[in-house]
Design a protein around this motif. Structure first.
Motif, PDB file in Angstrom:
ATOM      1  N   ARG A 114      33.255  10.094  60.228  1.00  0.00           N
ATOM      2  CA  ARG A 114      33.951  11.001  59.316  1.00  0.00           C
ATOM      3  C   ARG A 114      34.750  10.222  58.271  1.00  0.00           C
ATOM      4  O   ARG A 114      34.806  10.604  57.103  1.00  0.00           O
ATOM      5  N   LEU A 117      32.368   8.564  55.529  1.00  0.00           N
ATOM      6  CA  LEU A 117      31.602   9.501  54.710  1.00  0.00           C
ATOM      7  C   LEU A 117      32.544  10.600  54.221  1.00  0.00           C
ATOM      8  O   LEU A 117      32.789  11.574  54.927  1.00  0.00           O
ATOM      9  N   VAL A 118      33.055  10.438  53.024  1.00  0.00           N
ATOM     10  CA  VAL A 118      33.978  11.427  52.457  1.00  0.00           C
ATOM     11  C   VAL A 118      33.345  12.231  51.334  1.00  0.00           C
ATOM     12  O   VAL A 118      33.951  13.181  50.838  1.00  0.00           O
ATOM     13  N   GLY A 119      32.137  11.899  50.922  1.00  0.00           N
ATOM     14  CA  GLY A 119      31.470  12.645  49.866  1.00  0.00           C
ATOM     15  C   GLY A 119      30.060  12.140  49.660  1.00  0.00           C
ATOM     16  O   GLY A 119      29.729  10.996  50.013  1.00  0.00           O
ATOM     17  N   LEU A 120      29.201  13.005  49.117  1.00  0.00           N
ATOM     18  CA  LEU A 120      27.821  12.651  48.805  1.00  0.00           C
ATOM     19  C   LEU A 120      27.632  12.585  47.290  1.00  0.00           C
ATOM     20  O   LEU A 120      28.188  13.409  46.566  1.00  0.00           O
ATOM     21  N   ASP A 149      19.958  12.556  54.625  1.00  0.00           N
ATOM     22  CA  ASP A 149      19.589  12.263  53.246  1.00  0.00           C
ATOM     23  C   ASP A 149      18.182  11.672  53.254  1.00  0.00           C
ATOM     24  O   ASP A 149      17.908  10.720  54.000  1.00  0.00           O
ATOM     25  N   VAL A 156      23.730  12.746  58.038  1.00  0.00           N
ATOM     26  CA  VAL A 156      24.906  13.313  57.379  1.00  0.00           C
ATOM     27  C   VAL A 156      25.722  14.165  58.340  1.00  0.00           C
ATOM     28  O   VAL A 156      26.955  14.067  58.394  1.00  0.00           O
ATOM     29  N   ARG A 201      29.835  21.530  56.656  1.00  0.00           N
ATOM     30  CA  ARG A 201      30.025  20.094  56.445  1.00  0.00           C
ATOM     31  C   ARG A 201      29.305  19.638  55.172  1.00  0.00           C
ATOM     32  O   ARG A 201      29.856  18.866  54.369  1.00  0.00           O
ATOM     33  N   MET A 202      28.115  20.124  54.956  1.00  0.00           N
ATOM     34  CA  MET A 202      27.370  19.793  53.744  1.00  0.00           C
ATOM     35  C   MET A 202      28.100  20.276  52.495  1.00  0.00           C
ATOM     36  O   MET A 202      28.173  19.569  51.480  1.00  0.00           O
ATOM     37  N   ARG A 204      31.358  20.716  52.093  1.00  0.00           N
ATOM     38  CA  ARG A 204      32.537  19.885  51.841  1.00  0.00           C
ATOM     39  C   ARG A 204      32.162  18.533  51.258  1.00  0.00           C
ATOM     40  O   ARG A 204      32.882  17.989  50.417  1.00  0.00           O
ATOM     41  N   LEU A 205      31.034  17.974  51.674  1.00  0.00           N
ATOM     42  CA  LEU A 205      30.632  16.661  51.184  1.00  0.00           C
ATOM     43  C   LEU A 205      30.079  16.722  49.762  1.00  0.00           C
ATOM     44  O   LEU A 205      30.245  15.774  48.987  1.00  0.00           O
ATOM     45  N   GLU A 207      30.967  18.989  47.393  1.00  0.00           N
ATOM     46  CA  GLU A 207      32.096  19.284  46.497  1.00  0.00           C
ATOM     47  C   GLU A 207      31.628  19.817  45.142  1.00  0.00           C
ATOM     48  O   GLU A 207      32.114  19.407  44.097  1.00  0.00           O
TER      49      GLU A 207
END
Length: 352
Positions: A114, A117-120, A149, A156, A201-202, A204-205, A207
């Motif tokens: 967690r 991985l704070v963003g995609l 991914d 992810v 979760r997807m 939030r990542l 954004e």
């Protein structure tokens, strides 16, 4: 760099002002001690703000461990399809000690996954699919959704939830199921809740960034994609009847599913390594995700440091198992980065 050269970056006491914004030289050295399980002394410190003492070991995952040298081989065995009892035989541990170490390490790597991985990035192509397993007996099935991914093969998000067994009306299996439910009660089906958590979760990542999602034709995927993303995510479906070859558009997620069954003995279709409870299977999958994302090469013919995390731009190189199990990660982005030898670099600095 030796352990005695370690310089703490903050006070480990969450209630201390030096935890969030440590002033320069907020500590003083307070000698060292010689643990029985280590050949080198461990330095001690005392915070000048809250007056509490701590040591270098306070920042480590193996804090208060009696046999820290078995943590790395235990992680490697559990991500190689070996069961808990066999791990105990190989490492000379009681099975209950293996269980305790497994749960501690799995919760640690869950936080590590967690934190890192704070963003995609935008315009990624993602894939989702579900495996099926069971807890204790085959009459108690579990669903295991997996989101990856496509290009990097990065895991992810995953989850585990109970589902009801399907049986044809009038068949002997249906009669067996009805007798079991009459004794134990009707099993709750939480598969849709599980899918919602993965899509959350997807969301939030991403954004708000655009992406493409590939899946089979399961209706809950399309429903969740429309509800959460609208036009932001393009959803493409692939018939599940297509041959599972390299030409299948879902090849990347099918390969990940196969690797999960191979590397996790609990997920094998006919095995006595099956989890007694779904929450322990969920912890095992966190181990696999850390191994897959940060330690193992994306493909066998890739350079040694080309892990999914490197391909996705979340890491500069692969992480050794000892690095994955080095620094505590329960301080979120304030945790020390796994690759920091001196302990002076936080996850927040590396992410930035």
């Amino acid at each position: 760099m030796s352990d005695l050269d370690f310089v703490p970056v903050r006070c480990p006491n969450r209630r201390c002002p030096a935890f969030r914004e440590p002033p320069p030289r907020f500590f003083r050295r307070n000698g060292a001690y010689h643990p029985r399980c280590r050949s080198v002394p461990v330095p001690r410190f005392r915070c000048k703000v809250c007056r509490r003492g701590f040591s270098r070991q306070t920042f480590r995952l193996d804090y208060r461990d009696k046999r820290p040298h078995v943590n790395a081989p235990l992680f490697q065995l559990l991500t190689s399809g070996v069961g808990l009892r066999q791990v105990g035989r190989l490492l000379g541990l009681d099975v209950h000690a293996v269980q305790r170490k497994f749960r501690k390490i799995a919760r640690h790597v869950r936080m590590l996954n967690r934190n890192l991985l704070v963003g995609l990035p935008a315009d990624r192509t993602l894939m989702i699919d579900e495996l099926e397993s069971f807890e204790h007996r085959s009459i108690s099935p579990l669903t295991v959704p997996v989101l990856i991914d496509r290009n990097s093969k990065f895991v992810v998000a995953t989850d585990v939830a109970p589902i009801r067994r399907v049986a044809t009306k009038g068949s002997w299996r249906r009669q067996w199921l009805e007798r079991h439910e009459a004794r134990s009660g009707r099993r709750q089906d939480r598969g849709n809740d599980c899918i919602r958590r993965v899509f959350g979760r997807m969301e939030r990542l991403l954004e708000g960034r655009p992406a493409t999602l590939f899946s089979d034709e399961k209706s809950s995927y399309a429903r969740q994609c429309r509800h959460r993303f609208g036009q932001q995510v393009e959803h493409r479906t692939v018939p599940s009847t297509l041959p599972r070859t390299v030409f299948n558009p879902l090849f990347a997620i099918n390969l990940t599913d196969a690797m999960m069954r191979d590397n996790n003995g609990r997920l094998r279709r006919r095995s006595w390594l099956v989890s007694k409870a779904g929450r322990f299977l969920k912890l095992q999958i966190e181990l696999f995700a850390a191994y897959r994302n940060w330690n193992r090469r994306r493909h066998n013919d890739d350079p040694a440091d080309t892990t999914p995390g490197v391909v996705l731009g979340l890491a500069k190189r692969s992480f050794a198992v000892t690095e994955l199990l080095a620094w505590r990660q329960d301080w979120r982005l304030r945790s020390i980065h796994p690759t920091s030898d001196s302990g002076g670099a936080s996850v927040r600095q590396d992410v930035a």
